[in-house]
Design a protein around this motif. Structure first.
Motif, short mmCIF file in Angstrom:
data_model
loop_
_atom_site.label_atom_id
_atom_site.label_comp_id
_atom_site.label_asym_id
_atom_site.label_seq_id
_atom_site.Cartn_x
_atom_site.Cartn_y
_atom_site.Cartn_z
N THR A 11 0.96 -1.22 0.06
CA THR A 11 0.17 0.01 -0.12
C THR A 11 0.88 1.28 -0.04
O THR A 11 0.66 2.37 -0.57
CB THR A 11 -0.96 0.17 1.05
N LEU A 12 1.87 1.09 0.83
CA LEU A 12 2.85 2.42 0.72
C LEU A 12 3.58 2.46 -0.58
O LEU A 12 3.65 3.77 -1.09
CB LEU A 12 3.87 2.25 2.04
N TYR A 14 2.29 1.69 -3.61
CA TYR A 14 1.44 2.13 -4.66
C TYR A 14 0.88 3.62 -4.22
O TYR A 14 1.00 4.44 -4.98
CB TYR A 14 0.13 1.50 -4.55
N ALA A 15 0.84 4.05 -2.66
CA ALA A 15 0.50 5.57 -2.44
C ALA A 15 1.74 6.24 -2.95
O ALA A 15 1.48 7.39 -3.49
CB ALA A 15 0.24 5.64 -0.95
N GLY A 18 1.50 6.92 -6.52
CA GLY A 18 0.61 7.77 -6.70
C GLY A 18 0.72 9.20 -6.54
O GLY A 18 0.52 10.12 -7.23
N LEU A 19 1.36 9.37 -5.35
CA LEU A 19 1.76 10.81 -4.94
C LEU A 19 2.75 11.48 -5.93
O LEU A 19 2.73 12.45 -6.16
CB LEU A 19 2.20 10.57 -3.47
N GLY A 61 -5.39 9.95 -10.55
CA GLY A 61 -5.94 8.92 -9.55
C GLY A 61 -6.52 7.96 -10.48
O GLY A 61 -6.50 6.78 -9.80
N THR A 82 1.69 0.94 -12.98
CA THR A 82 0.95 2.12 -12.55
C THR A 82 2.10 3.20 -12.85
O THR A 82 1.52 4.29 -13.38
CB THR A 82 0.98 1.96 -11.14
#
Length: 140
Positions: A11-12, A14-15, A18-19, A61, A82
């Motif tokens: 999760t970190l 991917y986050a 994304g950021l 997003g 991604t």
């Protein structure tokens, strides 16, 4: 417990991607518009600039969420797709901005940060969101 730690790490990851992609998108919008985007939105409360930035962030997003969903639990492949699709989306939004600018009388960037509401911002926002949807569909 190991599965939870692994899932949190994924999760970190991917986050983080994304950021970074949203940050790049914000920089691209800032470069395309005159003045400081940060100042326009937070100090001058320019709604046109905010709509333009929001549409870019939402489009990125959507691409990131779709790429994560399509990764089907394969972390390395998911991070790569991604990143790749996010970059493609940002490039496509940049090209679309240039094309719309060529079709617009005057400088599009100046119209998009005009202090009064301007319909050009909605056209540009729709282009950003449409590109996000198109790239997302390509992922699936």
């Amino acid at each position: 417990m190991i599965e939870l730690v692994t899932d949190l790490g994924v999760t970190l990851g991917y986050a983080g991607i994304g950021l970074v992609l949203m940050g790049i998108g914000a920089v691209l919008v800032d470069v395309a518009t005159p003045g400081s985007l940060r100042h326009l939105i937070w100090a001058e409360r320019n709604a046109n600039a905010a709509v333009l930035l929001v549409s870019n962030l939402v489009a990125v997003g959507v691409i990131v969420v779709t790429a994560i969903s399509a990764s089907d639990g394969h972390f390395a492949q998911g991070i790569a797709s991604t990143t790749g699709y996010g970059v493609i989306g940002l490039l496509a939004m940049t090209v679309a901005f240039v094309v719309v600018d060529m079709m617009t009388p005057g400088k599009l960037g100046e119209l998009l940060v005009h202090p009064e509401p301007h319909p050009a911002v909605w056209v540009s926002a729709a282009v950003h969101l449409a590109i996000g949807a198109i790239v997302s569909a390509a992922i699936l």
